[in-house]
Design an enzyme around this catalytic site. Sequence first.
Site, short mmCIF file in Angstrom:
data_model
loop_
_atom_site.label_atom_id
_atom_site.label_comp_id
_atom_site.label_asym_id
_atom_site.label_seq_id
_atom_site.Cartn_x
_atom_site.Cartn_y
_atom_site.Cartn_z
CE LYS A 1 -26.99 46.06 -18.08
NZ LYS A 1 -28.19 46.24 -18.82
C1 LIG Z 1 -29.55 47.01 -18.76
C2 LIG Z 1 -30.83 46.24 -18.77
C3 LIG Z 1 -31.82 46.45 -19.75
C4 LIG Z 1 -31.75 47.56 -20.75
O1 LIG Z 1 -30.58 47.52 -21.52
P1 LIG Z 1 -30.21 48.77 -22.45
O2 LIG Z 1 -29.25 48.16 -23.44
O3 LIG Z 1 -29.57 49.78 -21.55
O4 LIG Z 1 -31.45 49.29 -23.08
C5 LIG Z 1 -32.93 45.63 -19.76
N1 LIG Z 1 -33.09 44.66 -18.83
C6 LIG Z 1 -32.16 44.44 -17.86
C7 LIG Z 1 -32.39 43.34 -16.87
C8 LIG Z 1 -31.02 45.25 -17.78
O5 LIG Z 1 -30.13 45.06 -16.80
#
Ligand SMILES: *Cc1c(COP(=O)(O)O)cnc(C)c1O
Length: 382
Positions: free
Chosen positions: A185
């Site tokens: 992210k």
């Molecule tokens: C990465 C992601 C998640 C989950 O995030 P985590 O921190 O890995 O649990 C949820 N929704 C979207 C759209 C994502 O890209």
Amino acid sequence: MNAFIPYGRQLIEDDDEAAVVAALRSDFLTQGPATRTFEDELAAYVGARYCVAVSSATAGLHIAMAALDLGPGEGVTSPNTFVATSNAMAYVGLEPVFADVDPDTGNLSLAAVREAINDRTRVIAPVHFGGLPADMEGFATLAGERGVSVVEDAAHAIGSEYVSGGRVGNGRFSSMTVFSFHPVKSMTTGEGGAITTNDPALHEALMMLRSHGITRDPARLADAPGAWWYEQQMLGFNYRMTDIQAALGASQLRKLDRFRDRRLAIIARYRAGLSDLAWLNLPPDTGTQTVCWHLFVARFDFEAIGRTRAEVMAALAGEGVGSQVHYIPVYRQPWYVARQGDRSGRFPDTEAWYARCLSLPLYPAMTDEDADRVIAAVRGLG
Ligand SMILES: *Cc1c(COP(=O)(O)O)cnc(C)c1O
């Protein structure tokens, strides 16, 4: 030999490392003062009253749904997302209902959500796909008319601004907004997430749900026999963030705008180098709206270049360029097919998106030379 360019990756600098080492040497390793600092800084950054840091966005989505205390019913969300969004609905006994996406952005379509809402609907969870905010002005109005809650999945969208202004997560359009700090992210804590809200009751519920449903708050304890006393008042979880992670998060947050500007510079280079290709569709140019793009999802006319997506991905990898598919529509996952049947025929715009999408590398450590290698590799496909 040039290094492989992945589709995304974290950027950890010396000051990030120093922040983590300082947390390791402090008295607190799990949730403590560094977590509190990170929460305060994140709330201030997005413009929300409250922030609750958690162990992942998945955990955050779960307790956001739990805090709303919705009872049985349905939740409407996008199929063009990671499975965690709809799974969070299923965790609390809501049936996930998918609605089609906008063909130009891959974001949840307001018109499709209007169709999908019925009297069992309890919550709408738009996903800011790729970092581009969904039509929150529209979703907030629709939710108000229909008396349903809104939770934003902003896992991609830290640092982005809504089309009508204000940072994603400021609480203008929803009850709660959930961010992810997974390493792919736009900023990271290793694993981690956070929820922002302006509602004091939801904030209190989230704090308890993150830590077993336990409270030590004197205001919530009728007659505590001593300072050692605590009460479990609801069924919660251990979804705490550690101070080690929070120290990294606060350090990363301070450089998020620089990371965003680097992402935007790479995208400008991509636009200059790729926009003349008739078989390639680039993400929309948002003009003056500030978007912290997490992904650069191009759409390929694979037929026009006579190659399958798998062949394109292999050819790019052969040039040292990573790529990824965002996303396999969630209703196609076996757990959802077993539960809801094969629904792919109902989502023509999601299917069209899925058939053509391919994410090209985008991360702040990319150099101009890296971007030029990506451009050359893509141009070589046609
Ligand atoms: C990465 C992601 C998640 C989950 O995030 P985590 O921190 O890995 O649990 C949820 N929704 C979207 C759209 C994502 O890209």
